[in-house]
Design a protein around this motif. Sequence first.
Motif, PDB file in Angstrom:
ATOM      1  N   VAL A   1     -13.230  -9.069   3.760  1.00  0.00           N
ATOM      2  CA  VAL A   1     -12.341  -8.407   2.798  1.00  0.00           C
ATOM      3  C   VAL A   1     -11.185  -7.767   3.571  1.00  0.00           C
ATOM      4  CG1 VAL A   1     -12.163  -6.589   1.054  1.00  0.00           C
ATOM      5  CG2 VAL A   1     -14.249  -7.968   1.223  1.00  0.00           C
ATOM      6  N   PRO A   2      -9.940  -7.955   3.111  1.00  0.00           N
ATOM      7  CA  PRO A   2      -8.807  -7.328   3.820  1.00  0.00           C
ATOM      8  C   PRO A   2      -9.029  -5.831   3.994  1.00  0.00           C
ATOM      9  CG  PRO A   2      -7.999  -8.843   2.144  1.00  0.00           C
ATOM     10  CD  PRO A   2      -9.493  -8.735   1.950  1.00  0.00           C
ATOM     11  N   PRO A   3      -8.811  -5.309   5.192  1.00  0.00           N
ATOM     12  CA  PRO A   3      -9.074  -3.882   5.436  1.00  0.00           C
ATOM     13  C   PRO A   3      -8.095  -2.988   4.699  1.00  0.00           C
ATOM     14  CG  PRO A   3      -7.999  -4.873   7.339  1.00  0.00           C
ATOM     15  CD  PRO A   3      -8.311  -5.994   6.397  1.00  0.00           C
ATOM     16  N   VAL A   4      -8.530  -1.758   4.453  1.00  0.00           N
ATOM     17  CA  VAL A   4      -7.687  -0.739   3.825  1.00  0.00           C
ATOM     18  C   VAL A   4      -7.049   0.085   4.946  1.00  0.00           C
ATOM     19  CG1 VAL A   4      -7.607   1.233   2.270  1.00  0.00           C
ATOM     20  CG2 VAL A   4      -9.164  -0.673   1.795  1.00  0.00           C
ATOM     21  N   ALA A   5      -5.722  -0.008   5.078  1.00  0.00           N
ATOM     22  CA  ALA A   5      -5.016   0.662   6.176  1.00  0.00           C
ATOM     23  C   ALA A   5      -4.421   1.983   5.696  1.00  0.00           C
ATOM     24  CB  ALA A   5      -3.911  -0.241   6.720  1.00  0.00           C
ATOM     25  N   GLU A   6      -4.528   3.001   6.543  1.00  0.00           N
ATOM     26  CA  GLU A   6      -3.892   4.294   6.310  1.00  0.00           C
ATOM     27  C   GLU A   6      -2.776   4.449   7.340  1.00  0.00           C
ATOM     28  OE1 GLU A   6      -4.652   6.325   3.862  1.00  0.00           O
ATOM     29  OE2 GLU A   6      -6.400   5.202   3.150  1.00  0.00           O
ATOM     30  N   GLU A   7      -1.632   4.971   6.897  1.00  0.00           N
ATOM     31  CA  GLU A   7      -0.482   5.067   7.805  1.00  0.00           C
ATOM     32  C   GLU A   7       0.153   6.446   7.749  1.00  0.00           C
ATOM     33  OE1 GLU A   7       3.838   3.166   7.637  1.00  0.00           O
ATOM     34  OE2 GLU A   7       2.400   1.674   8.361  1.00  0.00           O
ATOM     35  N   VAL A   8       0.606   6.901   8.896  1.00  0.00           N
ATOM     36  CA  VAL A   8       1.385   8.127   8.981  1.00  0.00           C
ATOM     37  C   VAL A   8       2.520   7.855   9.960  1.00  0.00           C
ATOM     38  CG1 VAL A   8       0.044   9.128  10.887  1.00  0.00           C
ATOM     39  CG2 VAL A   8       1.251  10.624   9.308  1.00  0.00           C
ATOM     40  N   VAL A   9       3.653   8.535   9.755  1.00  0.00           N
ATOM     41  CA  VAL A   9       4.830   8.297  10.593  1.00  0.00           C
ATOM     42  C   VAL A   9       5.122   9.557  11.405  1.00  0.00           C
ATOM     43  CG1 VAL A   9       7.299   7.777  10.624  1.00  0.00           C
ATOM     44  CG2 VAL A   9       5.791   6.605   9.003  1.00  0.00           C
ATOM     45  N   LEU A  10       5.178   9.384  12.715  1.00  0.00           N
ATOM     46  CA  LEU A  10       5.557  10.453  13.644  1.00  0.00           C
ATOM     47  C   LEU A  10       7.053  10.355  13.911  1.00  0.00           C
ATOM     48  CD1 LEU A  10       4.929  12.631  15.879  1.00  0.00           C
ATOM     49  CD2 LEU A  10       4.617  10.694  17.433  1.00  0.00           C
ATOM     50  N   ARG A  11       7.760  11.460  13.751  1.00  0.00           N
ATOM     51  CA  ARG A  11       9.202  11.475  14.051  1.00  0.00           C
ATOM     52  C   ARG A  11       9.434  12.230  15.363  1.00  0.00           C
ATOM     53  NH1 ARG A  11      14.402  11.855  10.267  1.00  0.00           N
ATOM     54  NH2 ARG A  11      13.709   9.694  10.151  1.00  0.00           N
ATOM     55  N   VAL A  12      10.111  11.552  16.282  1.00  0.00           N
ATOM     56  CA  VAL A  12      10.433  12.130  17.584  1.00  0.00           C
ATOM     57  C   VAL A  12      11.946  12.323  17.655  1.00  0.00           C
ATOM     58  CG1 VAL A  12      10.227  11.901  20.075  1.00  0.00           C
ATOM     59  CG2 VAL A  12       8.479  10.907  18.583  1.00  0.00           C
ATOM     60  N   THR A  13      12.380  13.564  17.936  1.00  0.00           N
ATOM     61  CA  THR A  13      13.808  13.901  17.933  1.00  0.00           C
ATOM     62  C   THR A  13      14.212  14.445  19.295  1.00  0.00           C
ATOM     63  OG1 THR A  13      13.624  14.497  15.587  1.00  0.00           O
ATOM     64  CG2 THR A  13      15.612  15.217  16.758  1.00  0.00           C
TER      65      THR A  13
END
Length: 396
Positions: free
Chosen positions: A151-163
């Motif tokens: 079964v296609p996996p359930v992906a969780e995503e978060v975005v890190l912003r580097v400034t």
Amino acid sequence: LNVKGEGYAVHSRLVVDGDAGEELDLKPLPAVNHVDFGAIYVNETKSKDVTLVNMGRFNFDYLFGRNSNSPMLQLTGGPAGSTVRKGDRCKLSLVFKPVSPINLDGTEFRCTIAGKFEYVIRVSGRGIRPALHFSFDRYDFGPCFITPPGVPPVAEEVVLRVTNQDPSARLSLDCTFAKTLALSVDCHPTVLEPGQAVDVPFTFVPREVMDYGFTVPFLVNSSSTINVGVIGAGVPARLELANSSQVQMSFGSVSEGDEQTKQVRVVNRSLRPLEFEMVDREEMGEGRLKAVDVSVFPRGKVVLGPRETGTIDLQFAPTKRMPAWSEDVIVKYAGVEKKLLELTGRSTGIELALETDTLPFGTVCMGSQQTRSLMLENSGDVTTSFRWQNSSFGPH
């Protein structure tokens, strides 16, 4: 008694590298000499050569001392005390390599030559962290759903912003994290101009029921490392009937044109909010539940919090007579379709059928009569009365 002796002078120089690479002569007390390393980033290295020059005809001894012993500032290249032969040079190096933020102000080295000439070197400089701002240095994905094999996996995503918050310096950024099955970081080597920012997606796909922990290193200017901690957990998705006895439900016998509604309650037994929707599997281009006049509410996606319950309405509104049927009610969540319960029912109604819709009499002589039998069958579920509409018959 003849006494002979010879007086001599020590001809020495103590020089240090200037900012432009030139040699700068240091002066003995009462003068105070200054060596400034400026500001450098943590884990970078900067050095300045300190050279003793013997321009006389005799050897002389020297000895370096310091008022503080910091491992981030070292005198290297030779012993702190030794002898410089006539006409020779001795080169040492002041090496500044900060491993954490530090300020060297107040650090002093003292060099004594021939036990007579004393030089004071005051060292200044700062070790600073690169002026990169990370939107977070630790992130917890919390409980995340795993899926069965295939079964296609359930992906969780978060975005890190580097400034880059440095007003003038360009800073290079690279992520040295090796991708794993559970965590991937999409970061390519880049150089950030002052004020520029870059977004770095983190994708977490747990494969097992377990706790996960990762350290994601970012290399700044090829010398300084900033670590970002990532944790999470793999948990199963569980949506169940609040009352397990409802796994089989029956509408019984419903008359054509009537309707009947049943309710079931489902509970989210997962450790995180669960999104689900009811699915009507299609066969021959039509939903199997729709084909038996069954509607399921609510339609669309519904979210239940952990241990929260929700109500599902099942409505049977037959528009025609149907024999007994049985269908599965399917629910989809976490990328998987599962059977929630089994639904049965039947529809009763009136169904009359003539043996034929054509009754030929052929040729009949005037004044005579001919009789034919016509069978009317009640194939429905209830007793039915009928009568002929005499007005529809002809005069004979």
